[in-house]
Scaffold this active site. Structure first.
Site, PDB file in Angstrom:
ATOM      1  N   ASP A 161       5.381   0.850  11.913  1.00  0.00           N
ATOM      2  CA  ASP A 161       4.160   0.058  11.412  1.00  0.00           C
ATOM      3  C   ASP A 161       4.083  -1.489  11.914  1.00  0.00           C
ATOM      4  OD1 ASP A 161       3.407   2.323  10.202  1.00  0.00           O
ATOM      5  OD2 ASP A 161       3.856   1.786   8.185  1.00  0.00           O
ATOM      6  N   CYS A 165      -4.490  13.111  13.629  1.00  0.00           N
ATOM      7  CA  CYS A 165      -4.238  11.724  13.437  1.00  0.00           C
ATOM      8  C   CYS A 165      -4.199  10.857  14.688  1.00  0.00           C
ATOM      9  CB  CYS A 165      -2.843  11.583  12.633  1.00  0.00           C
ATOM     10  SG  CYS A 165      -2.522   9.761  12.161  1.00  0.00           S
ATOM     11  N   ARG A 174      -8.280  -0.397   5.437  1.00  0.00           N
ATOM     12  CA  ARG A 174      -7.596   0.736   4.798  1.00  0.00           C
ATOM     13  C   ARG A 174      -6.207   0.214   4.443  1.00  0.00           C
ATOM     14  NH1 ARG A 174      -6.715   6.086   7.834  1.00  0.00           N
ATOM     15  NH2 ARG A 174      -5.417   6.405   6.082  1.00  0.00           N
ATOM     16  N   ARG A 200       1.311  14.606  13.453  1.00  0.00           N
ATOM     17  CA  ARG A 200       2.036  14.381  12.060  1.00  0.00           C
ATOM     18  C   ARG A 200       1.849  15.643  11.215  1.00  0.00           C
ATOM     19  NH1 ARG A 200      -0.557   8.886   9.653  1.00  0.00           N
ATOM     20  NH2 ARG A 200       1.277   9.079   8.293  1.00  0.00           N
ATOM     21  N   PRO A 201       3.265  16.609  11.396  1.00  0.00           N
ATOM     22  CA  PRO A 201       3.107  17.671  10.526  1.00  0.00           C
ATOM     23  C   PRO A 201       3.725  17.265   9.312  1.00  0.00           C
ATOM     24  CG  PRO A 201       4.842  17.398  12.168  1.00  0.00           C
ATOM     25  CD  PRO A 201       3.906  16.200  12.279  1.00  0.00           C
ATOM     26  N   ARG A 220      -3.777  10.628   5.105  1.00  0.00           N
ATOM     27  CA  ARG A 220      -2.668  11.523   4.990  1.00  0.00           C
ATOM     28  C   ARG A 220      -1.961  11.350   3.803  1.00  0.00           C
ATOM     29  NH1 ARG A 220      -1.809  14.302   9.396  1.00  0.00           N
ATOM     30  NH2 ARG A 220       0.569  14.563   8.766  1.00  0.00           N
ATOM     31  N   LYS A 258       0.831  -1.259  -0.116  1.00  0.00           N
ATOM     32  CA  LYS A 258      -0.056   0.042   0.169  1.00  0.00           C
ATOM     33  C   LYS A 258       0.979   1.291   0.108  1.00  0.00           C
ATOM     34  CE  LYS A 258      -1.263   1.725   4.153  1.00  0.00           C
ATOM     35  NZ  LYS A 258      -1.210   3.067   4.549  1.00  0.00           N
ATOM     36  N   ASN A 259       2.103   1.261   0.727  1.00  0.00           N
ATOM     37  CA  ASN A 259       2.541   2.424   1.107  1.00  0.00           C
ATOM     38  C   ASN A 259       3.710   2.907  -0.079  1.00  0.00           C
ATOM     39  OD1 ASN A 259       1.410   2.987   3.344  1.00  0.00           O
ATOM     40  ND2 ASN A 259       2.969   2.480   4.728  1.00  0.00           N
TER      41      ASN A 259
HETATM   42  C1  EPZ Z   1       4.719   7.152   6.221  1.00  0.00           C
HETATM   43  O1  EPZ Z   1       4.010   8.033   6.778  1.00  0.00           O
HETATM   44  C2  EPZ Z   1       3.814   5.663   6.240  1.00  0.00           C
HETATM   45  N1  EPZ Z   1       2.435   6.101   5.513  1.00  0.00           N
HETATM   46  C3  EPZ Z   1       3.325   5.693   7.509  1.00  0.00           C
HETATM   47  O2  EPZ Z   1       2.453   4.371   7.451  1.00  0.00           O
HETATM   48  C4  EPZ Z   1       4.596   5.301   8.274  1.00  0.00           C
HETATM   49  O3  EPZ Z   1       4.340   4.691   9.754  1.00  0.00           O
HETATM   50  C5  EPZ Z   1       5.631   6.225   8.359  1.00  0.00           C
HETATM   51  O4  EPZ Z   1       5.937   6.707   7.149  1.00  0.00           O
HETATM   52  C6  EPZ Z   1       6.926   6.114   8.954  1.00  0.00           C
HETATM   53  O5  EPZ Z   1       7.409   4.787   8.561  1.00  0.00           O
HETATM   54  C7  EPZ Z   1       2.703   6.046   3.948  1.00  0.00           C
HETATM   55  O6  EPZ Z   1       3.953   5.623   3.413  1.00  0.00           O
HETATM   56  C8  EPZ Z   1       1.796   5.984   3.342  1.00  0.00           C
HETATM   57  P1  EPZ Z   1       6.774  10.391   8.028  1.00  0.00           P
HETATM   58  P2  EPZ Z   1       4.738   9.653   6.646  1.00  0.00           P
HETATM   59  O7  EPZ Z   1       6.663  11.567   7.544  1.00  0.00           O
HETATM   60  O8  EPZ Z   1       5.484   9.695   5.419  1.00  0.00           O
HETATM   61  C9  EPZ Z   1       7.760  13.506  11.463  1.00  0.00           C
HETATM   62  C10 EPZ Z   1       0.635   2.951   7.811  1.00  0.00           C
HETATM   63  O9  EPZ Z   1       0.186   2.388   9.060  1.00  0.00           O
HETATM   64  N2  EPZ Z   1       7.310  14.629  10.387  1.00  0.00           N
HETATM   65  O10 EPZ Z   1       8.247   9.593   7.619  1.00  0.00           O
HETATM   66  O11 EPZ Z   1       3.529  10.388   7.134  1.00  0.00           O
HETATM   67  C11 EPZ Z   1       6.694  12.471  12.028  1.00  0.00           C
HETATM   68  O12 EPZ Z   1       5.811  13.354  12.757  1.00  0.00           O
HETATM   69  C12 EPZ Z   1       1.212   4.415   8.004  1.00  0.00           C
HETATM   70  O13 EPZ Z   1       0.751   2.266   7.005  1.00  0.00           O
HETATM   71  C13 EPZ Z   1       7.946  15.814  10.715  1.00  0.00           C
HETATM   72  O14 EPZ Z   1       8.184  16.233  11.937  1.00  0.00           O
HETATM   73  O15 EPZ Z   1       5.694   9.676   7.975  1.00  0.00           O
HETATM   74  C14 EPZ Z   1       7.075  11.512  12.368  1.00  0.00           C
HETATM   75  O16 EPZ Z   1       7.747  11.798  13.796  1.00  0.00           O
HETATM   76  C15 EPZ Z   1       0.765   5.100   9.379  1.00  0.00           C
HETATM   77  N3  EPZ Z   1       7.601  16.796   9.752  1.00  0.00           N
HETATM   78  C16 EPZ Z   1       8.413  11.287  11.462  1.00  0.00           C
HETATM   79  O17 EPZ Z   1       8.905  12.531  10.999  1.00  0.00           O
HETATM   80  C17 EPZ Z   1       7.077  16.553   8.358  1.00  0.00           C
HETATM   81  O18 EPZ Z   1       6.918  17.296   7.537  1.00  0.00           O
HETATM   82  C18 EPZ Z   1       8.255  10.357  10.477  1.00  0.00           C
HETATM   83  O19 EPZ Z   1       7.009  10.591   9.786  1.00  0.00           O
HETATM   84  C19 EPZ Z   1       7.013  15.047   8.185  1.00  0.00           C
HETATM   85  C20 EPZ Z   1       6.981  14.068   9.213  1.00  0.00           C
END
Ligand code: EPZ
Length: 419
Positions: free
Chosen positions: A306, A115, A398, A120-121, A91, A21-22
């Site tokens: 995850d 979320c 989902r 999740r900024p 998201r 999916k991701n």
């Molecule tokens: C991806 O989300 C995945 N989603 C998530 O899977 C997964 O948990 C996550 O990566 C971490 O591996 C998809 O790929 C669709 P990040 P993403 O930006 O990209 C911080 C699932 O269950 N951050 O890598 O949104 C954030 O808060 C989902 O399938 C900022 O600070 O996650 C977190 O602490 C849930 N600023 C860290 O970075 C930003 O602008 C990593 O988040 C973006 C993120």
């Protein structure tokens, strides 16, 4: 709304992992970078993918999806708005921002909002795209942007919690059409980013370094259509490994890429499992008594956040005390309270969960709070004595395609009912 009724089960047989999916979601968004037809294979039939289909259709794409193959073509309509009603449910929709700015020069994409797995900024997405030359403002809950001409530059994309997967995807996609060279430093190294890079290269993009913390992109004037088979889902594979450990069931898991789950395999070994890897297939034989382990979630190649919830269930039944440290989403512990209701002994403090192994858990009525927490509750239901009713199973749908139908042939006692 559906619920699951789960009984204690022991599993046996083969499980074939679906497409990721991701990986599928950003790759589908990347088709906005061309007006040509793109053909995608191995896209999983999960509700987040259906949401992305609606978003693409809303943006003027025609999506034909038969089992196994998705064809995405362009209509004349060239809308540039991704509305709140669609984005709020997922998201990952936010990753249409980069391709829209790069190809259509304009974008209005709803901010995803709150979320359940914690803060999740999207600041890193906005920072990277602004540095490429996009003018972005946030108004009335939307990110509104224009980009007369994006230009390559050196972007440092690290944040408080390390790299961002979808942030990297957004900036990488935009950079493929930016003039000149872009360096994305502290880029996410996840296999889903590598797969996106492979697809973009098939579209004609010039990219090197995907899968490392430094991606280099030489912008092209335009990209063309491409055909691609999406990688298999390492999180679905890991979920089955956790299920095998928790239920003490020997399983064969097919269609895996071992290099995508090294940290997970290492963890299963430390818990006492015997693993046999043969190409894209894994045979796992769990021990009679699970060893406790400490797990820290980290960006790839570390242990994935995850899979934290699913492995927590297995650790609830280990012979001793385990510690989980959640370093990606420190509040991603909604499942703890539900597992406690099933007899698990877990105490949580900030990003830490201390799990004291117990010999048995019991069924209860529990609530699925998010996608991976739902999978954890399904596993817990299969080890608990008595019935477990899992409400709000739409969270599970989902990201897992009819999981109960894939588990039933292995012996899982799961029924989907109306809630
Ligand atoms: C991806 O989300 C995945 N989603 C998530 O899977 C997964 O948990 C996550 O990566 C971490 O591996 C998809 O790929 C669709 P990040 P993403 O930006 O990209 C911080 C699932 O269950 N951050 O890598 O949104 C954030 O808060 C989902 O399938 C900022 O600070 O996650 C977190 O602490 C849930 N600023 C860290 O970075 C930003 O602008 C990593 O988040 C973006 C993120």
């Amino acid at each position: 709304m559906d619920k699951f009724v789960v009984h204690k089960s022991s599993l046996k047989g083969e499980f074939v992992v679906s497409g990721a999916k991701n990986a599928s979601l950003p790759i589908m968004a990347a088709t906005l970078l061309t007006d040509d037809e793109c053909i995608l294979h191995n896209i999983p039939d999960v509700s987040d993918v259906r949401t992305m289909v609606r978003i693409l259709e809303n943006l003027g794409k025609v999506v034909q999806w038969t089992p196994g193959t998705m064809r995405i073509r362009s209509r004349r309509l060239r809308n540039y708005v991704a509305p709140y009603r669609l984005v709020r449910t997922m998201r990952a929709s936010f990753c249409v921002l980069g391709p829209l700015l790069a190809k259509r020069k304009k974008a209005k994409v709803s901010l995803p909002g709150g979320c359940v797995i914690g803060s999740r900024p999207v600041d890193l997405h906005l920072k990277g795209l602004s540095q490429l030359g996009a003018e972005l403002i946030v108004e009335n809950g939307y990110c509104v942007g224009s980009a007369a001409g994006l230009a390559g530059t050196h972007i440092f994309l690290g944040g408080h919690f390390g790299s961002s997967v979808l942030g990297t995807a957004n900036v990488l996609m935009a950079a493929t059409l930016a003039a000149g060279e872009t360096l994305i430093e502290y880029s996410a190294c996840e296999p889903e980013i590598v797969d996106l890079g492979v697809f973009l290269k098939k579209m004609g993009a010039d990219i090197t370094g995907e899968g490392t913390p430094l991606i280099r992109v030489n912008g092209k004037r335009q990209l063309h259509g491409a055909e691609h088979t999406v990688i298999s889902d390492r999180i679905e594979a890991g979920t089955l490994i956790a299920a095998s450990l928790a239920t003490r069931s020997a399983l064969t898991i097919k269609n895996i890429y071992p290099l995508h789950i090294t940290s997970v395999l290492e963890c299963a070994r430390r818990m006492g499992a015997v693993l046999r890897l043969k190409r894209n297939s894994l045979s796992i034989k769990p021990p009679r008594r699970l060893h406790p382990v400490n797990i820290t979630t980290l960006p790839f190649p570390g242990f994935p956040t995850d899979l934290q919830a699913q492995f927590m269930v297995a650790l609830c039944l280990a012979d001793g005390v385990s510690l989980i440290t959640e370093k990606i989403f420190p509040d991603r512990f909604m499942h703890v309270a539900e597992l406690q209701r099933m007899g698990a002994r877990i105490s949580r403090s900030g990003p830490y969960a201390i799990i004291e192994g117990t010999r048995s858990m019991y069924g209860a009525e529990v609530m699925a709070s998010d996608l991976r927490a739902s999978a954890a509750l399904v596993i817990a239901g299969m080890v608990a004595h008595g019935d477990t009713e899992i409400l709000r199973i739409y969270h599970l749908d989902r990201g897992y395609g009819r999981l109960e139908e894939k588990l039933k042939p292995l012996g899982a006692k799961i029924k989907r009912e109306k809630q």
